[in-house]
Design an enzyme around this catalytic site. Structure first.
Site, PDB file in Angstrom:
ATOM      1  N   ARG A  83       0.864  -1.179   0.000  1.00 20.91           N
ATOM      2  CA  ARG A  83       0.000   0.000   0.000  1.00 20.91           C
ATOM      3  C   ARG A  83       0.898   1.226   0.000  1.00 20.91           C
ATOM      4  O   ARG A  83       1.657   1.466   0.931  1.00 20.91           O
ATOM      5  CB  ARG A  83      -0.928   0.038   1.211  1.00 20.91           C
ATOM      6  CG  ARG A  83      -1.734   1.340   1.234  1.00 20.91           C
ATOM      7  CD  ARG A  83      -3.007   1.262   2.022  1.00 20.91           C
ATOM      8  NE  ARG A  83      -2.784   1.159   3.461  1.00 20.91           N
ATOM      9  CZ  ARG A  83      -3.791   1.203   4.355  1.00 20.91           C
ATOM     10  NH1 ARG A  83      -5.054   1.328   3.946  1.00 20.91           N
ATOM     11  NH2 ARG A  83      -3.537   1.081   5.642  1.00 20.91           N
TER      12      ARG A  83
ATOM     13  N   ASP B  74     -13.049   4.040   7.085  1.00 21.30           N
ATOM     14  CA  ASP B  74     -13.203   5.290   6.334  1.00 21.30           C
ATOM     15  C   ASP B  74     -14.623   5.424   5.793  1.00 21.30           C
ATOM     16  O   ASP B  74     -15.184   6.525   5.762  1.00 21.30           O
ATOM     17  CB  ASP B  74     -12.198   5.351   5.179  1.00 21.30           C
ATOM     18  CG  ASP B  74     -10.777   5.578   5.661  1.00 21.30           C
ATOM     19  OD1 ASP B  74     -10.534   6.598   6.315  1.00 21.30           O
ATOM     20  OD2 ASP B  74      -9.921   4.728   5.391  1.00 21.30           O
TER      21      ASP B  74
ATOM     22  N   GLU C 243     -12.931   4.488  -0.529  1.00 21.54           N
ATOM     23  CA  GLU C 243     -13.018   4.586   0.916  1.00 21.54           C
ATOM     24  C   GLU C 243     -14.161   5.453   1.453  1.00 21.54           C
ATOM     25  O   GLU C 243     -14.400   5.467   2.655  1.00 21.54           O
ATOM     26  CB  GLU C 243     -11.694   5.122   1.466  1.00 21.54           C
ATOM     27  CG  GLU C 243     -10.519   4.220   1.111  1.00 21.54           C
ATOM     28  CD  GLU C 243      -9.212   4.672   1.709  1.00 21.54           C
ATOM     29  OE1 GLU C 243      -8.872   4.186   2.789  1.00 21.54           O
ATOM     30  OE2 GLU C 243      -8.544   5.530   1.099  1.00 21.54           O
TER      31      GLU C 243
END
Length: 265
Positions: free
Chosen positions: A81, A186, A160
């Protein structure tokens, strides 16, 4: 002695994709310790991938290559990520041997196209071409072979928030998107119910994302706090489950061992 020069990450990409295509899905932890020993141990444990977190973890790109080496040694797919904000991180992560890149905060189809382009060589994208990087065995793998095989790395986009949900159909239509990853924390925050990741509205939206993605031939990923909650996501159609993180897994197991030692129930 003559050696056969290979791309070990790409072999793990194949098994990673096979796991995602199966009913059992692909299962692996987020890794934030920046310790290659944890990554290697996770591979030997049998996870389908390790998710090396450059967004919330303290790691640097200098030590990322050592984490990926550990993944290669243990035969587990290294998913990275990257930090948000620029496509250079995508290029660098792939150069040091990432098998998949996860890009956070993708809200629009245009952002999705930019991310995919950064992860693919021409003519599919705009990734910088250099055959002397680690992912090409520093030039030992012939350029034509490397540039062809490297196109099979996986692109994961994080949808998200509510804006991403609103633009989901367009994002899913972008060529080259392999996985759309839902961040339930999120997502809950964008809905005004921060932290309530099992709230009916959050679960409803995850189910809706799975249905839309399946229609477009895109896999869905999601974060799970535990293996048990990961199983529930699997039943909803999620096939890429990133769960907990290395430090939390260690702490929870340590607490369980301490309780067992003291005879606590």
């Amino acid at each position: 002695m003559k050696r056969e020069n290979t791309m070990p990450t790409m072999e793990t990409v194949k098994s990673f994709k096979t796991a995602m295509a199966s009913e059992q899905g692909a299962f692996g932890p987020f890794m934030i310790t920046s310790d290659p020993a944890f990554v290697e141990a996770a591979g030997y444990a049998g996870y389908d991938f390790v998710l090396l977190d450059m967004e919330h973890g303290p790691g640097t790109f200098e030590n990322l290559q050592n984490l990926i080496r550990a993944a290669n040694v243990a035969g587990v797919c290294p998913v990275v990520r990257v930090p948000r904000g620029t496509d250079i991180w995508i290029d660098q992560a792939l150069d040091v041997g990432a098998g998949a890149v996860m890009i956070p905060q993708i809200d629009t189809a245009e952002q999705a196209r930019i991310a995919v382009s950064a992860a693919k060589f021409s003519p599919r994208g705009s990734r910088g071409t250099c055959r002397f990087v680690r992912s090409a065995a520093y030039g030992a793998v012939p350029g034509a072979e490397y540039f062809t095989q490297a196109q099979d790395t996986v692109v994961i986009l994080q949808a998200e928030g509510q804006k991403a949900i609103d633009n989901l159909d367009e994002i899913l239509s972008v060529d080259g998107v392999d996985i759309v990853f839902v961040g339930p924390y999120d997502l809950s925050a964008s809905l005004g119910i921060i932290g309530q990741i099992t709230h009916p509205r959050v679960m409803e939206l995850i189910g809706e994302i799975c249905r839309k993605a399946a229609a477009k031939g895109v896999q869905v990923g999601c974060f799970a706090d535990s293996a048990e909650s990961g199983r529930r996501l699997l039943e909803m159609g999620v096939r890429f489950v990133g769960y907990s993180c290395d430090t939390a897994i260690f702490m929870n197991m340590a607490k369980a061992d301490i309780a067992a030692f003291h005879g606590e129930k």
